[in-house]
Design an enzyme around this catalytic site. Structure first.
Site, PDB file in Angstrom:
ATOM      1  N   ASN A 111       6.505  43.219  63.690  1.00 22.45           N
ATOM      2  CA  ASN A 111       5.219  43.319  64.384  1.00 22.45           C
ATOM      3  C   ASN A 111       5.197  44.615  65.190  1.00 22.45           C
ATOM      4  O   ASN A 111       6.245  45.111  65.602  1.00 22.45           O
ATOM      5  CB  ASN A 111       5.053  42.133  65.341  1.00 22.45           C
ATOM      6  CG  ASN A 111       3.723  42.171  66.075  1.00 22.45           C
ATOM      7  OD1 ASN A 111       2.684  42.475  65.488  1.00 22.45           O
ATOM      8  ND2 ASN A 111       3.746  41.867  67.366  1.00 22.45           N
ATOM      9  N   HIS A 113       3.610  46.010  68.757  1.00 25.70           N
ATOM     10  CA  HIS A 113       3.022  45.492  69.996  1.00 25.70           C
ATOM     11  C   HIS A 113       2.776  46.667  70.944  1.00 25.70           C
ATOM     12  O   HIS A 113       3.647  47.521  71.118  1.00 25.70           O
ATOM     13  CB  HIS A 113       3.991  44.489  70.624  1.00 25.70           C
ATOM     14  CG  HIS A 113       3.447  43.879  71.876  1.00 25.70           C
ATOM     15  ND1 HIS A 113       2.476  42.901  71.859  1.00 25.70           N
ATOM     16  CD2 HIS A 113       3.720  44.108  73.182  1.00 25.70           C
ATOM     17  CE1 HIS A 113       2.164  42.569  73.104  1.00 25.70           C
ATOM     18  NE2 HIS A 113       2.913  43.285  73.921  1.00 25.70           N
ATOM     19  N   SER A 140       6.004  49.109  70.672  1.00 25.56           N
ATOM     20  CA  SER A 140       7.292  48.645  70.160  1.00 25.56           C
ATOM     21  C   SER A 140       7.089  48.016  68.791  1.00 25.56           C
ATOM     22  O   SER A 140       6.195  47.181  68.629  1.00 25.56           O
ATOM     23  CB  SER A 140       7.878  47.555  71.075  1.00 25.56           C
ATOM     24  OG  SER A 140       7.867  47.961  72.426  1.00 25.56           O
ATOM     25  N   ASP A 149       6.513  37.851  71.038  1.00 24.20           N
ATOM     26  CA  ASP A 149       6.845  39.241  71.380  1.00 24.20           C
ATOM     27  C   ASP A 149       8.239  39.378  72.016  1.00 24.20           C
ATOM     28  O   ASP A 149       8.460  40.247  72.869  1.00 24.20           O
ATOM     29  CB  ASP A 149       5.786  39.833  72.333  1.00 24.20           C
ATOM     30  CG  ASP A 149       4.395  39.840  71.701  1.00 24.20           C
ATOM     31  OD1 ASP A 149       4.305  39.980  70.479  1.00 24.20           O
ATOM     32  OD2 ASP A 149       3.408  39.696  72.447  1.00 24.20           O
TER      33      ASP A 149
HETATM   34  C1  GAR Z   1      -2.837  47.935  67.736  1.00 21.22           C
HETATM   35  O1  GAR Z   1      -2.988  48.694  68.901  1.00 21.22           O
HETATM   36  C2  GAR Z   1      -1.665  47.001  67.855  1.00 21.22           C
HETATM   37  O2  GAR Z   1      -0.605  47.527  68.611  1.00 21.22           O
HETATM   38  C3  GAR Z   1      -2.283  45.823  68.552  1.00 21.22           C
HETATM   39  O3  GAR Z   1      -3.553  45.696  68.002  1.00 21.22           O
HETATM   40  C4  GAR Z   1      -4.014  46.978  67.579  1.00 21.22           C
HETATM   41  C5  GAR Z   1      -4.453  46.841  66.142  1.00 21.22           C
HETATM   42  O4  GAR Z   1      -5.124  47.996  65.718  1.00 21.22           O
HETATM   43  N1  GAR Z   1      -1.507  44.637  68.375  1.00 21.22           N
HETATM   44  C6  GAR Z   1      -1.439  43.652  69.247  1.00 21.22           C
HETATM   45  O5  GAR Z   1      -2.035  43.670  70.306  1.00 21.22           O
HETATM   46  C7  GAR Z   1      -0.536  42.505  68.854  1.00 21.22           C
HETATM   47  N2  GAR Z   1      -0.369  41.596  69.925  1.00 21.22           N
HETATM   48  P1  GAR Z   1      -5.258  48.309  64.185  1.00 21.22           P
HETATM   49  O6  GAR Z   1      -5.837  47.064  63.511  1.00 21.22           O
HETATM   50  O7  GAR Z   1      -6.240  49.436  64.123  1.00 21.22           O
HETATM   51  O8  GAR Z   1      -3.916  48.659  63.632  1.00 21.22           O
END
Ligand code: GAR
Length: 199
Positions: A111, A113, A140, A149
């Protein structure tokens, strides 16, 4: 003979920019993973069209079509098996996974995060970093375990927090860092798997 690429599926819920970074990295001949499918739990996820435009097979497993978290995850699991996934990358996949699913994919589930874990697990990571007065935050890539997480970090990178930052500004400054980090982390894990499979 070149080592077999590690078959990797990507789980998304929305925009799909991290997914696209992985898909684009995997187009390199020397990259150790290939993307065998993108699965979204939201039918309207913008990432689905982006993946289709690059001829990556997509599937929708809408969690709202399932009465329980477990039955949703069984469908997800079946889809992953059907594309022969050996690794699974969550990329903006906004469903908490149960211990059943995680144990089935343990050691094969990653994942990304948006925080410097172990800081700020869960949601609203940027707001919390700003409110805490932190001077840096980051992202991360980590192993997914039963606890949210909390799995070991594979790679991490950071950005500065500026005095006038908002959560949105910070998210925008961090995004390119995420898009560089995730392909590096997948490459690292997939290379290790190739070595294990073909010592
Ligand atoms: C990203 O910033 C990722 O780090 C976050 O969601 C966004 C997805 O953007 N993930 C989380 O918050 C997981 N808990 P994307 O769909 O454009 O890659």
């Amino acid at each position: 003979m070149a080592a077999q690429k590690i078959k990797t599926a990507i789980l998304i819920s929305g925009r799909g920019s991290n997914m696209m970074a992985l898909v684009e990295a995997a187009q390199l001949e020397t990259y150790p993973a290939e993307i065998v499918g993108v699965i979204s739990n939201r039918p309207g996820a913008a990432g689905l069209e982006k993946a289709q435009a690059l001829n990556v097979p997509t599937a929708i497993i809408d969690h709202k079509d399932y009465e329980t978290r477990e039955s949703f995850e069984q469908a997800l699991h079946k889809q992953l098996i059907s594309v022969n996934a050996e690794l699974v990358c969550c990329a903006g996949f906004m469903r908490v996974l149960t211990p059943w699913f995680v144990s089935n994919w343990k050691g094969r589930l990653l994942n990304i995060h948006p925080s410097l874990l172990p800081k700020y697990k869960g949601l609203k990571t940027h707001q919390r970093a700003i409110e805490a007065g932190d001077t840096e935050t980051g992202c991360s890539v980590h192993w997914v375990t039963e606890d949210l997480d909390a799995g070991a970090v594979i790679l991490q990178d950071s950005v500065q927090i500026m005095p006038d930052d908002t959560a949105d500004l910070l998210a925008a400054r961090l995004l390119p860092v995420e898009l560089s980090l995730y392909p590096q982390a997948l490459s690292k894990v997939a290379s290790q798997m190739q070595t294990m499979l073909n010592p």
